[in-house]
Design a protein around this motif. Structure first.
Motif, PDB file in Angstrom:
ATOM      1  N   TYR A 140      27.188  28.077  17.235  1.00  0.00           N
ATOM      2  CA  TYR A 140      27.234  26.872  18.075  1.00  0.00           C
ATOM      3  C   TYR A 140      28.670  26.561  18.464  1.00  0.00           C
ATOM      4  O   TYR A 140      29.580  26.670  17.633  1.00  0.00           O
TER       5      TYR A 140
ATOM      6  N   SER B 148      31.147  16.339  13.480  1.00  0.00           N
ATOM      7  CA  SER B 148      30.229  17.490  13.353  1.00  0.00           C
ATOM      8  C   SER B 148      30.187  17.990  11.913  1.00  0.00           C
ATOM      9  O   SER B 148      29.117  18.348  11.398  1.00  0.00           O
TER      10      SER B 148
ATOM     11  N   ASN C 271      31.311  23.663  19.928  1.00  0.00           N
ATOM     12  CA  ASN C 271      31.592  22.238  20.136  1.00  0.00           C
ATOM     13  C   ASN C 271      30.423  21.336  19.784  1.00  0.00           C
ATOM     14  O   ASN C 271      30.077  20.414  20.522  1.00  0.00           O
ATOM     15  N   ARG C 272      29.850  21.605  18.644  1.00  0.00           N
ATOM     16  CA  ARG C 272      28.801  20.780  18.042  1.00  0.00           C
ATOM     17  C   ARG C 272      28.659  21.228  16.585  1.00  0.00           C
ATOM     18  O   ARG C 272      29.346  22.154  16.151  1.00  0.00           O
TER      19      ARG C 272
END
Ligand SMILES: NC(=O)c1ccc[n+]([C@@H]2O[C@H](COP(=O)([O-])OP(=O)(O)OC[C@H]3O[C@@H](n4cnc5c(N)ncnc54)[C@H](O)[C@@H]3O)[C@@H](O)[C@H]2O)c1
Ligand SMILES: N[C@@H](CCC=O)C(=O)O
Length: 514
Positions: free
Chosen positions: A468, A306, A470-471
């Protein structure tokens, strides 16, 4: 919203799509170097003085030469917009929306061609260009539908012998000033939001990417937009920009760009010009210094992927780009090592070649500024990857990672707007969020953690407009993640969101006794 779904992204591993993009690039290459006039009241006007748009990956290749508006021509455009407003404001919202839907259809038919212009003019790799074009289509589809939902105003209560209505009416003439980094999506989205709500527009696109803006105006004309509703007036920010911002007939300004220019516009717009009878409205979407926070209980591979994607997609030239990372000490070394590995494996080169993940920065000024920040970074942190740049053919800055950076360092606080990311260590998750908040900006942020309580803590405490979990922190989608930031990131207008169009209208209450 009825029947709205975002435009799908193209899968370039499918041979047919790959060939279609290569064809589009060829088509665009055959059109390079053309001249483009101003469009004022539908009339094509060619000026002596030009803005020349170059390919940032081949810095001598001319994309096109665009006529440059002077103050006199800006004034002429203002008169035309004023004239057009008198009739456009009375056109039914359904018809205005229809122009947007038709424009979306035309662009969808020529999707790769538009993306290929972005590859050439802005240096966008295929997937980034494809996403920019998809977002332009989304804005057209989304704002068209939103106008249909708002056309009869909002419900208010009535009483016996009294009928009350609450309707939205247009504002007037809007100045749309757009940036080069989303030269299609943001330019088109800010323009059509103003148009579908019944206003008329003077569009001043960024000087590095005016050709794609011209192509868009042609589409609006083909879709049936009457003359004078959008006037195309590229020009110098300082000359034409200031003139239009100061103009007494300007009713609102929709600006997307840097903090300093946004503040200047805000200040100038607040001063009354002779003859002005309203308070100008300013929509300003500005810069970012966006952070990814990595917790100790987290998917560390997801974290590293990420970070790298958000930091280096389109060379970090997104207001949403990850330019700072805060990692809880327990997993610090693991994440830094993996970010280093991934960064060193990135492919860099001409964006016309889809094997390249990353290409250039936009121009020589950006190249110089980012190179200077890299030198500052070398004194403020440990260089882990990159740190070099080469402008012999195009403006290539290599993806650069600095670790062990003090949270107060300049590269942790100032917007660099290039492929440079600074990493720092925190003792705890709470401290990591404090560091993330320690900037004057407040645009995007991401948290990578498996700890539900820490996600909830971040939901409350991490002060950004787009958060956001977990991204990565880039890639907001119209209608799904309305976009806009807090503090010095702007007026939090939330482009692509349910409240955006109201910023371009005024509400009128009528109450009839009978
Ligand atoms: N928050 C958001 O949604 C968002 C989106 C994209 C870009 N950005 C920000 O935009 C910046 C990058 O874009 P840029 O380099 O094009 O920004 P910029 O501020 O240099 O230019 C933006 C636009 O303003 C014009 N301009 C310059 N001086 C002006 C003046 N005095 N009066 C009126 N207009 C003037 C420019 O010609 C251009 O069209 C970054 O800071 C980025 O974070 C923010
Ligand atoms: N909306 C885009 C950023 C726009 C600014 O550069 C994103 O979410 O990545």
């Amino acid at each position: 919203m009825i029947n709205y779904k975002h435009e799908p992204f193209t899968d370039f591993s499918v041979e047919e799509n790959k060939q279609a993009y290569l064809e589009a690039l060829k088509k665009v290459e055959s059109q390079l170097g053309a001249d483009y006039p101003l469009i004022i009241g539908g009339e094509r006007i060619t000026t002596e003085e030009k803005i020349v748009s170059y390919n940032p990956a081949k810095k001598t290749e001319v994309i096109g030469s665009v006529s440059k508006a002077s103050k006199d021509l800006a004034e002429k455009a203002m008169q035309e917009a004023d004239k057009a407003f008198k009739s456009w404001k009375k056109v039914k919202p359904e018809i205005r929306a229809d122009v947007l839907f038709k424009a979306a259809t035309i662009i969808r038919r020529r999707k790769h061609e538009f993306s290929a212009w972005l590859t050439k003019e802005a240096g966008k790799p295929w997937n980034e260009a494809d996403a920019d074009t998809a977002e332009a289509i989304d804005f057209l589809e989304y704002y068209g539908r939103q106008m249909l939902e708002m056309k009869d105003g909002r419900k208010v209560e009535s009483r016996p012998n009294e009928y009350n209505r609450y309707d939205y009416i247009p504002l007037g003439i809007g100045i749309v000033i757009s940036p080069w980094n989303f030269p299609f999506a943001i330019m088109a989205g800010t323009t059509v939001a103003a148009v579908v709500t019944g206003n008329t527009v003077l569009l001043k696109p960024a000087s590095t990417t005016p050709v794609v803006a011209y192509k868009f105006i042609e589409v609006l004309e083909e879709a049936g937009l009457p003359k004078g509703v959008v006037n195309f007036v590229p020009g110098s920010g300082a000359e034409v920009g200031d003139y239009l911002v100061d103009h007494p007939k300007t009713r609102f300004i929709s600006f997307t760009g840097s903090r300093d220019v946004g503040l200047r516009i805000n200040e100038r717009a607040s001063k009354l010009s002779p003859g002005q009878i309203w308070i100008k409205r300013v929509i300003a979407e500005m810069g970012g210094k966006d952070t990814i926070v990595v917790d100790k209980d987290a998917d560390l591979e997801l974290a590293a992927q990420s970070i790298v994607k958000s930091a280096f997609g389109f060379s970090g030239q997104k207001c949403s780009a990850c330019s700072r990372v805060v990692i809880v000490k327990d997993v610090y070394d693991q994440v830094v090592n993996r970010v280093e590995e991934l960064t060193k494996s990135l492919t860099i080169g001409d964006p016309s070649d889809n094997n390249n993940f990353m290409a250039t920065v936009i121009d020589s000024a950006a190249f110089k500024k980012i190179s200077e920040y890299i030198e500052i970074g070398k004194t403020e942190g440990r260089l882990v990857a990159g740190g070099t740049a080469d402008d012999s053919v195009g403006y290539f800055v290599h993806p650069t990672v600095f670790a062990d950076v003090d949270p107060e360092a300049r590269i942790m606080k100032e917007e660099i707007f290039g492929p440079v990311v600074a990493i720092t260590k925190a003792d705890s998750f709470e401290e990591a969020i404090d560091i993330a908040n320690n900037t004057e900006y407040g645009l995007t942020g991401a948290v990578i953690t498996n700890d539900r309580m820490n996600l909830e803590y971040a939901r409350e405490e991490f002060h950004v407009g787009n958060l956001y979990f977990n991204r990565g922190c880039t890639g907001a989608i119209v209608g799904y993640q309305p976009f806009g930031g807090f503090n010095m990131s702007g007026t939090d207008s939330k482009a692509g969101g349910p409240d955006y169009l109201t910023l371009h209208m005024q509400a009128k209450t009528t109450s009839e006794a009978f």
